[in-house]
Design an enzyme around this catalytic site. Structure first.
Site, short mmCIF file in Angstrom:
data_model
loop_
_atom_site.label_atom_id
_atom_site.label_comp_id
_atom_site.label_asym_id
_atom_site.label_seq_id
_atom_site.Cartn_x
_atom_site.Cartn_y
_atom_site.Cartn_z
N HIS A 327 -33.16 15.14 101.86
CA HIS A 327 -34.71 14.53 101.70
C HIS A 327 -34.69 13.16 102.40
CE1 HIS A 327 -33.87 11.86 98.32
NE2 HIS A 327 -33.02 13.08 97.81
N CYS A 345 -27.86 14.21 96.43
CA CYS A 345 -28.54 14.52 97.76
C CYS A 345 -28.11 14.26 98.84
CB CYS A 345 -30.05 14.10 97.45
SG CYS A 345 -30.82 15.04 95.93
#
Length: 400
Positions: A327, A345
């Site tokens: 992201h 992430c």
């Protein structure tokens, strides 16, 4: 003299032919009428002597109870042919069926209902020319419980080359082998793959290797009427027809802080990334083959363990169920390509995250290397590629 000799030679040959014919007649003259010279009955007489009444076989048998709707219902005949067959439900509606081309079998072509009495009627004509009536009745089972199921793939959708097929049930499946026998996967081109039970409620199918691009896939779970436990039966069939798209593989190395996107064998991007903090096992990004699970233009993230809540991030692509996403995050751009500071992430700049997001498909593989922690089956629903092929096939209820 020479001319006379030539005229008499044909007469001698004719005489020999007549003698041979008389001898042959004498040899066969001892056999009884209706047989050949070897004493075998002629085909006409064989048909006459074998003529008899039609012999019927009806399945389920007359009086059968607790018949599973998925079981076959048919009438077959020997020594004759079927003239008419009718199977009627309690409301008087006829069940659809198909007469065989040779008129020796009739089989239902629509599913039976639960808890109903069905009645056979019709006639068959025997080889003796006489009719035989078809009759009897049977009753289907009334399930104690019915299980429904759902697929993770949909009609007319396109997925990435690592996409697993997942069939998930509403509760625990007792007879996994019965369910697996009711499942089919048809592919063009032909693709080697296997079903595997990843839990008591979910069975997955994955190919041995990544799918070939542009593969066409049809999956059918024909579980309606199938007994899948004591008193438990399938509630409805589930099907889907979908496609595999282009080949796209993400390759990331936590040690280099980079992420490459390779499409159809050509690298189309090389992004600076910040992965999970290596020194904290709770934050490290796992090595292994992840699979894109979903895409979100914005996503709200919370992690009470690390005391952050409702942090909205743009262009979020989920790659596991343990909290790993690719992201955008503007606040970590200073570390991207240099340090790993995230909570697991893959952080990109918002612009790069949007570029990747736009080209990603659910089912794309994301291959991560260099981490101190390895992805395992407990890390999510799409962890199918964490198994070796040999271990994967052992998870089939039909293995061995």
């Amino acid at each position: 003299m020479t001319g006379l000799h030539k005229r008499r030679k044909p007469l001698a040959l004719i005489g020999l032919g007549l003698a041979a014919l008389l001898a042959l007649s004498a040899c066969s003259g001892g056999d009884s009428p209706g047989t050949t010279g070897t004493g075998q009955t002629t085909s006409a007489d064989a048909q006459q002597t074998s003529a008899g009444p039609a012999k019927l076989a009806v399945q389920p048998a007359d009086g059968a109870k607790d018949v599973a709707p998925a079981d076959s219902a048919q009438v077959t005949v020997t020594d004759g042919e079927l003239q008419s067959v009718t199977l009627t439900n309690p409301e008087g509606k006829q069940v659809a069926g198909q007469l065989g081309a040779d008129k020796r079998s009739w089989t239902i072509t629509e599913p039976l209902g639960y808890g109903k009495k069905y009645t056979w009627s019709g006639t068959a004509l025997g080889s003796d020319g006489k009719q035989v009536a078809i009759g009897g009745s049977f009753t289907t089972v009334s399930p104690r419980k019915q299980l429904s199921a759902s697929l993770n793939v949909g009609d007319n959708q396109t997925y990435g080359i690592a996409m697993p097929i997942a069939l998930t049930f509403s509760s625990k499946v007792a007879d996994k082998a019965a369910v697996e026998r009711a499942l089919t996967v048809e592919t063009t081109p032909k693709t080697e793959g296997s079903w595997a039970w990843v839990s008591d409620t979910s069975v997955h199918w994955r190919p041995k290797e990544y799918w070939q691009p542009n593969t066409q896939v049809k999956v059918a779970a024909n579980i309606y009427g199938v007994k899948i436990g004591d008193g438990t039966y399938g509630k409805q069939d589930v099907t889907a027809a979908f496609s595999i798209g282009r080949s796209q593989i993400v390759k990331g190395d936590t040690r280099t802080h980079r992420m490459q996107v390779i499409r159809d064998g050509v690298q189309i991007a090389d992004y600076p990334v910040s992965y999970g903090l290596d020194s904290d096992p709770g934050r490290v990004t796992h090595s292994g083959i992840h699979v894109v699970m979903s895409k979100h233009a914005t996503y709200s993230m919370s992690n009470p363990r690390y005391d952050y809540y409702d942090v909205n991030v743009p262009w979020a692509v989920r790659i596991s169920n343990n909290g790993e996403f690719i992201h955008g995050l503007a606040s970590s751009m200073w570390a991207q390509g240099k340090q790993n500071v995230s909570h697991g992430c893959l952080n990109l700049s918002p612009a790069r995250a949007k570029e990747y997001y736009d080209g990603a498909l659910v089912g794309d593989p994301v291959e991560i290397t260099g981490s101190t922690q390895t992805l395992s089956a407990k890390d999510g629903d799409y962890s199918d590629w964490t198994y070796s092929w040999a271990d994967w096939t052992k998870l089939s209820a039909l293995a061995g």
